[in-house]
Design an enzyme around this catalytic site. Structure first.
Site, PDB file in Angstrom:
ATOM      1  N   SER A 174      -5.934   6.680 -44.504  1.00 27.30           N
ATOM      2  CA  SER A 174      -5.911   5.553 -43.566  1.00 27.30           C
ATOM      3  C   SER A 174      -4.699   5.554 -42.639  1.00 27.30           C
ATOM      4  O   SER A 174      -3.895   4.608 -42.632  1.00 27.30           O
ATOM      5  CB  SER A 174      -6.001   4.258 -44.352  1.00 27.30           C
ATOM      6  OG  SER A 174      -7.146   4.317 -45.150  1.00 27.30           O
ATOM      7  N   ARG A 212       0.475  10.210 -36.397  1.00 28.28           N
ATOM      8  CA  ARG A 212       1.751   9.633 -36.854  1.00 28.28           C
ATOM      9  C   ARG A 212       1.509   8.898 -38.161  1.00 28.28           C
ATOM     10  O   ARG A 212       0.413   8.422 -38.420  1.00 28.28           O
ATOM     11  CB  ARG A 212       2.285   8.646 -35.816  1.00 28.28           C
ATOM     12  CG  ARG A 212       1.452   7.380 -35.658  1.00 28.28           C
ATOM     13  CD  ARG A 212       1.996   6.475 -34.586  1.00 28.28           C
ATOM     14  NE  ARG A 212       1.576   6.928 -33.279  1.00 28.28           N
ATOM     15  CZ  ARG A 212       0.480   6.492 -32.648  1.00 28.28           C
ATOM     16  NH1 ARG A 212      -0.303   5.602 -33.212  1.00 28.28           N
ATOM     17  NH2 ARG A 212       0.148   6.942 -31.459  1.00 28.28           N
ATOM     18  N   ASP A 242     -10.098   4.151 -43.380  1.00 24.21           N
ATOM     19  CA  ASP A 242     -10.614   3.013 -44.155  1.00 24.21           C
ATOM     20  C   ASP A 242     -11.521   2.095 -43.326  1.00 24.21           C
ATOM     21  O   ASP A 242     -12.506   1.549 -43.836  1.00 24.21           O
ATOM     22  CB  ASP A 242      -9.472   2.202 -44.816  1.00 24.21           C
ATOM     23  CG  ASP A 242      -8.359   1.802 -43.868  1.00 24.21           C
ATOM     24  OD1 ASP A 242      -8.407   2.174 -42.685  1.00 24.21           O
ATOM     25  OD2 ASP A 242      -7.417   1.113 -44.320  1.00 24.21           O
TER      26      ASP A 242
END
Ligand code: BGC
Length: 499
Positions: free
Chosen positions: A179, A194, A232
């Site tokens: 996620s 990132r 997610d």
């Protein structure tokens, strides 16, 4: 001096933990007029800083919508609008055994999901806690830990006899819920753009995390195949639609925040070159937490938000998320309190050093403060005495509660702006839709969902009531398994088999 009473007793948190409290409680009428007036004045200042008018919300939602559209046109945009290679909705007829691995910010969860068709499933799962060292260590080591936990799970729960799901020579398909923002060229690929949510694992940004994970699977010789790497939100979208086909959007309001929805291929300009049927659909992982990052043009940031941002490990990034998600709300409130301590307004004559640690004020405290049912605000007494060794007056406690409400309400109303942007873009307003929502803020913060709905009403008027959020199905476990199943079916049928 105002008359003061000393009292002691205890208060029980929803977690079952009992906090001893001893406090100096001034009654409101005991306070000198000047003190009362000062707290009220301060509150007015914060009200104007943290309140979003309907008009401002409409402007934000419009800018948000344009940003989402821009993200679909070309790669590398601030809000990356990531094509997920999840093609369309599940049929509900998906069946079979699938593994799901969910790497969150706190735990690693391994699930065996048995899809039984017609929207039914069974799930067996284990959780493993991540250590601070793992959360701040090396990427490959983290994936090795994932593989090690999978090995233990498989040995304990599945075995490898011919009766079980892992038959000789076969590989069990796995959906990996990762996620964090990853740009994907295929469903089993994802280059980490990132880290977010304060995670700081080395040698991972810019790398294909699916390949790193596959290396770890091979190292532990596991009869498992990574079928899909998912976010997610995408898992939540698919799992919620599996059980409630009115679901068109999924949102997570937890430690981080984000949304996913189903887009028409013809409108995803940046993947035109792949030659996918323009009439088909694909889920988009928006990564909307990045909205307004760097330029800071659209969101009403206060100086506390600027401090949160500048002192974070990723200054400038995740601007929207930093105003909304559970990782930051407690810190915003703490910074306001610290300012008032410095100005000599709060906790006069007490040692406030415990409040000086960044991130020591948990967002769960805001939930507890808002839901304190007692006139004396005993829960708030408990929080301040137990965690910060500070005595509070009733006026201070009322102020803290009002402040929590302002910060929590702003988060919910900004969330409504994001949902409104997707609804507006996709034209869902007239027919209405369900929004599958998950995450600790959504599930545990009192009134968060109502405030999102109120925000949608403020943006769209009466029609805003057509957009209803509901608690989502387990996207990172069940959703991940359904996506693994959909992908296997698609590839077995030779449909866009190379993505
Ligand atoms: C991540 C998203 C994720 C969200 C909710 C954000 O920080 O960038 O990928 O969906 O948190 O977990």
């Amino acid at each position: 001096m105002p008359a003061s009473r000393r009292g002691s007793g205890s208060v029980t948190l929803p977690t079952g933990q009992t906090l001893a409290i001893h406090t100096r409680t001034h009654d409101e009428e005991d306070l000198p007029h000047a003190t009362k007036k000062t707290m009220a004045d301060h509150l007015r200042k914060y009200e104007s800083l943290f309140t979003l008018t309907p008009q401002r919300m409409r402007i934000i939602a419009e800018a948000f919508k344009e940003t989402l559209e821009l993200g679909l046109t070309k790669p590398g945009q601030v809000v990356p609008m990531i094509p997920t290679f999840v093609f369309g909705w599940p049929s509900g007829k998906e069946t079979g055994d699938f593994l799901a691995l969910d790497l969150g910010g706190t735990n690693l969860r391994v699930c065996l999901v048995t899809l039984q068709g017609s929207g039914q499933f069974e799930i067996t799962q284990s959780k493993y806690r991540l250590s601070e060292e793992q959360k701040n260590g090396d990427g490959q080591k983290l994936f090795d830990f994932c593989a090690e936990c999978l090995k233990t799970f498989v040995e304990t729960n599945i075995g490898s006899d011919d009766e079980g799901p892992i038959k000789d020579g076969h590989h069990l398909p796995l959906g990996f819920t990762f996620s964090y923002p990853c740009s994907q060229e295929r469903i089993d690929h994802g280059e980490l753009i990132r880290w977010t949510k304060g995670i700081n694992v080395a040698n991972t940004e810019g790398h294909d995390v699916a390949a790193m994970f596959a290396t770890s699977l091979a190292k532990y010789q596991l009869p498992i195949k990574l079928t899909a790497l998912i976010n997610d939100t995408t898992g939540t979208l698919i799992a919620s639609h599996y059980v409630n086909p009115r679901t068109k959007i999924a949102v997570i309001f937890g430690t981080g925040c984000n949304a996913a929805y189903m887009e028409h291929i013809k409108d995803i300009e940046k993947i035109k070159h792949l030659g996918i049927d323009p009439k088909a659909e694909m889920a988009i992982n928006c990564e909307w937490g990045a909205f307004d990052s760097f330029e800071h043009e659209h969101l009403p940031r206060t100086k506390y938000d600027t401090i949160v941002d500048e002192s974070s490990n990723k200054p400038g990034e995740q601007a929207f998320e930093k105003l909304i998600s559970g990782r930051y709300l407690g810190e915003i409130l703490r910074l306001v309190i610290c300012e008032l301590i410095d100005e000599g307004v709060l906790f006069l004559g007490q040692n406030t050093y415990k409040l000086e640690n960044p991130y020591c004020f948990d967002t769960a405290f805001l939930s507890l403060m808002e839901s304190d049912p007692t006139d004396e605000l005993l829960m708030i007494i408990g929080i301040f005495t137990h965690f910060f060794a500070l005595e509070t007056t009733l006026a201070e406690r009322q102020f803290f509660r009002a402040l929590a409400k302002l910060i929590g309400r702003r988060a919910a109303r900004l969330s409504a702006c994001g949902i409104a942007a997707i609804v507006g873009k996709m034209g869902y307003l007239d027919e209405g839709c369900s929004v599958g929502a998950d995450g600790s803020l959504y599930n545990k913060y009192p009134g968060f969902a109502d405030r999102v709905h109120e925000g949608l009403f403020d943006i769209f008027g009466e029609k805003g009531r057509n957009i209803i959020t509901h608690h989502a199905e387990d996207g990172s476990g069940v959703g991940s398994a359904i996506i693994a199943a959909m992908t296997k079916i698609r590839k077995d049928a030779g449909l866009y088999a190379n993505v």
